[in-house]
Design a protein around this motif. Structure first.
Motif, short mmCIF file in Angstrom:
data_model
loop_
_atom_site.label_atom_id
_atom_site.label_comp_id
_atom_site.label_asym_id
_atom_site.label_seq_id
_atom_site.Cartn_x
_atom_site.Cartn_y
_atom_site.Cartn_z
N PRO A 1 0.80 -1.23 0.00
CA PRO A 1 0.00 0.00 0.00
C PRO A 1 0.84 1.29 0.00
CG PRO A 1 -0.78 -1.55 1.67
CD PRO A 1 0.45 -2.15 1.08
N GLN A 2 2.03 1.25 0.60
CA GLN A 2 2.83 2.48 0.67
C GLN A 2 3.61 2.74 -0.62
OE1 GLN A 2 3.46 -0.32 2.28
NE2 GLN A 2 5.64 -0.80 2.19
N GLN A 3 3.55 1.81 -1.58
CA GLN A 3 4.31 1.99 -2.84
C GLN A 3 3.41 2.58 -3.92
OE1 GLN A 3 5.62 -2.24 -3.09
NE2 GLN A 3 7.67 -1.35 -3.14
N GLN A 4 3.99 3.45 -4.73
CA GLN A 4 3.22 4.06 -5.80
C GLN A 4 3.86 3.72 -7.14
OE1 GLN A 4 3.03 8.17 -4.62
NE2 GLN A 4 1.30 7.72 -3.29
N VAL A 5 3.00 3.39 -8.11
CA VAL A 5 3.52 2.98 -9.42
C VAL A 5 3.21 4.08 -10.45
CG1 VAL A 5 3.32 1.23 -11.24
CG2 VAL A 5 3.13 0.55 -8.84
N TYR A 6 4.19 4.37 -11.28
CA TYR A 6 4.05 5.42 -12.30
C TYR A 6 4.49 4.90 -13.66
CZ TYR A 6 3.76 8.85 -8.49
OH TYR A 6 3.38 9.55 -7.38
N MET A 7 3.99 5.55 -14.70
CA MET A 7 4.49 5.31 -16.06
C MET A 7 4.91 6.65 -16.66
SD MET A 7 1.66 2.87 -17.82
CE MET A 7 2.56 2.61 -19.34
N PRO A 8 6.00 6.67 -17.44
CA PRO A 8 6.38 7.94 -18.09
C PRO A 8 5.32 8.40 -19.10
CG PRO A 8 8.24 6.41 -18.04
CD PRO A 8 7.04 5.64 -17.59
N ASP A 9 4.61 7.45 -19.74
CA ASP A 9 3.54 7.82 -20.67
C ASP A 9 2.37 6.88 -20.45
OD1 ASP A 9 1.77 8.14 -22.80
OD2 ASP A 9 3.36 8.67 -24.21
N VAL A 10 1.30 7.39 -19.86
CA VAL A 10 0.17 6.51 -19.52
C VAL A 10 -0.65 6.12 -20.75
CG1 VAL A 10 -0.14 7.14 -17.10
CG2 VAL A 10 -1.19 8.52 -18.87
N GLN A 11 -0.37 6.76 -21.88
CA GLN A 11 -1.09 6.39 -23.12
C GLN A 11 -0.50 5.13 -23.75
OE1 GLN A 11 -3.78 7.94 -23.94
NE2 GLN A 11 -3.46 9.42 -22.30
N ALA A 12 0.60 4.62 -23.20
CA ALA A 12 1.22 3.42 -23.77
C ALA A 12 0.37 2.21 -23.37
CB ALA A 12 2.66 3.28 -23.28
N GLY A 13 -0.59 1.89 -24.21
CA GLY A 13 -1.48 0.75 -23.91
C GLY A 13 -1.04 -0.47 -24.71
N CYS A 14 -1.87 -1.50 -24.67
CA CYS A 14 -1.60 -2.69 -25.50
C CYS A 14 -2.89 -2.98 -26.25
CB CYS A 14 -1.20 -3.88 -24.63
SG CYS A 14 -1.18 -5.44 -25.54
N PRO A 15 -2.90 -2.79 -27.58
CA PRO A 15 -4.14 -3.02 -28.34
C PRO A 15 -4.72 -4.42 -28.12
CG PRO A 15 -2.50 -1.95 -29.71
CD PRO A 15 -1.81 -2.30 -28.43
N MET A 16 -3.86 -5.42 -27.92
CA MET A 16 -4.41 -6.76 -27.69
C MET A 16 -5.23 -6.80 -26.40
SD MET A 16 -2.66 -10.16 -26.42
CE MET A 16 -1.51 -10.62 -27.67
N ALA A 17 -4.70 -6.15 -25.36
CA ALA A 17 -5.41 -6.15 -24.07
C ALA A 17 -6.79 -5.51 -24.24
CB ALA A 17 -4.60 -5.38 -23.04
N GLU A 18 -6.89 -4.55 -25.15
CA GLU A 18 -8.17 -3.85 -25.34
C GLU A 18 -9.16 -4.65 -26.18
OE1 GLU A 18 -6.64 -0.06 -26.59
OE2 GLU A 18 -5.56 0.02 -24.67
N MET A 19 -8.71 -5.76 -26.74
CA MET A 19 -9.62 -6.56 -27.60
C MET A 19 -10.59 -7.43 -26.79
SD MET A 19 -7.08 -7.76 -30.65
CE MET A 19 -6.11 -6.54 -31.51
N ALA A 20 -10.35 -7.55 -25.49
CA ALA A 20 -11.27 -8.37 -24.69
C ALA A 20 -11.92 -7.47 -23.65
CB ALA A 20 -10.52 -9.52 -24.02
N ASP A 21 -13.14 -7.01 -23.94
CA ASP A 21 -13.85 -6.12 -23.02
C ASP A 21 -14.85 -6.94 -22.22
OD1 ASP A 21 -15.00 -6.21 -25.80
OD2 ASP A 21 -16.72 -5.57 -24.61
#
Ligand code: 13P
Ligand code: SF4
Length: 341
Positions: free
Chosen positions: A74-94
């Motif tokens: 809980p005390q750790q925070q996760v960041y990305m330099p660019d949050v728009q970096a998605g994975c199109p395959m991951a988005e294929m299963a809604d």
């Protein structure tokens, strides 16, 4: 000071309170700043183990950072330099279409399915699976995970990558008829009920645009030009390509394959180009490493040293990756089942 030196200065100042994780598909300029370089499984493990780090920076794509956020304390925070970096395959299963398919499967054979979700998926889908006795897998451990389902005498609902599911079940000795591909774009998945009754796996028709660019013709052309070469591809490649190649394996397995090959080998690799180019550089003069086709992941390429520097110098809230408390516990269940294997 240039950007690279400024990033180095931040890393020195933060010490062990900051950990930067870099996926193998990142550019060398980004990986020069990573504390750990790995595939998705290894990085998830490292994120979970780095308890002294207050901030985890994930240079990869969104689902990887989400997994790190699910496994973080809980005390750790996760960041990305660019949050728009998605994975199109991951988005294929809604979720709506996956739930509809799940209902169809359970009407046909109630209670006999276990959902297996590739980590290349969104947290709500992992939660859906976790909540139904399911489990995550990566390309490194897919075989072990499928065996876990089969040992329970259950049938597999594999999401979201048709190719990883199909290639892995085939590796385990099952014929092509054991897999039925469910096409979410078509009513009822475009699968006859009889096929659903008899198969061992229903594979969701999702795919990776980087790995489905590899073709059988490319492998044949390599054989013609370099008869002594060995070809290895990632299991997100189509089955015809995986079967024509000498081997297929996850990112980590491809790296091990190159390492184990004798000096003088020619190895042609079908996976994301930044990894192949780095291996070619690392083994220059000892082994010839070529790309089957220079296929790059545009989402991985969204991260660069400038964005990393902007993140480290300002820590904007919008770059923080958190998983909603509605889905986090069930998503963690699916990940924990995999980690225990
Ligand atoms: P690995 O699990 O091999 O790191 O692969 C991740 C990925 O996105 C492959 O396209
Ligand atoms: Fe997703 Fe394919 Fe890129 Fe991997 S290489 S992150 S599966 S789009």
């Amino acid at each position: 000071m240039n950007v690279a030196s400024q990033i180095d200065a931040f890393r020195r100042e933060w010490g062990a309170r900051l950990i930067i994780l870099g996926h193998h598909y990142q550019t060398s300029e980004v990986l020069a700043h990573a504390d750990v370089i790995g595939d998705s499984l290894e990085l998830s493990r490292k994120a979970a183990a780095a308890r002294e780090a207050e901030r985890i920076v994930f240079c990869g794509v969104h689902f990887m950072a989400e997994s790190a956020a699910l496994l973080a304390a809980p005390q750790q925070q996760v960041y990305m330099p660019d949050v728009q970096a998605g994975c199109p395959m991951a988005e294929m299963a809604d979720l709506p279409r996956v739930s509809a398919a799940w209902d169809v499967l359970n009407r046909i054979d109630p209670g006999n399915w276990i959902p297996v979700v590739y980590v290349n998926s969104q947290a709500d889908l992992k939660a859906f699976c976790g909540n139904r006795g399911g489990i995550t897998c990566t390309s490194s451990n897919a075989r072990k995970v499928l065996q876990w389902v089969l040992d329970q005498n259950r049938r597999i609902f594999f999401l979201p990558d048709e190719h990883l599911g199909t290639n892995t079940l085939h590796d385990m000795g099952f014929p092509d008829e054991a897999v039925v591909v469910y096409d979410p774009r078509q009513s009822g998945g475009a699968v006859p009920e009889a096929a659903l009754r008899n198969c061992r796996m229903v594979a969701w028709k999702g795919f990776c645009r980087v790995h489905t660019l590899f073709t059988s013709e490319q492998v044949r052309e390599v054989r013609r030009l370099h008869p002594a070469a060995r070809v290895i591809v990632h299991p997100e490649s189509p089955k015809e390509v995986a079967r024509l190649a000498d081997a297929h394996g996850s990112t980590a397995q491809i790296i091990d394959y190159v390492r184990a090959a004798p000096e003088g080998s020619i190895i042609v690799i079908g996976t994301e180009r930044h990894l192949v180019e780095r291996l070619a550089e690392e083994y220059r003069g000892r082994k010839t490493i070529l790309t089957l086709w220079p296929s790059g992941c545009a989402n991985m390429a969204r991260t660069n040293p400038t964005k990393l520097f902007d993140l480290l110098s300002t820590w904007p809230e919008r770059n923080r990756i958190a998983v909603s408390s509605d889905v986090a516990p069930d998503a963690r269940l699916a990940l924990d089942r995999m980690m225990r294997l």
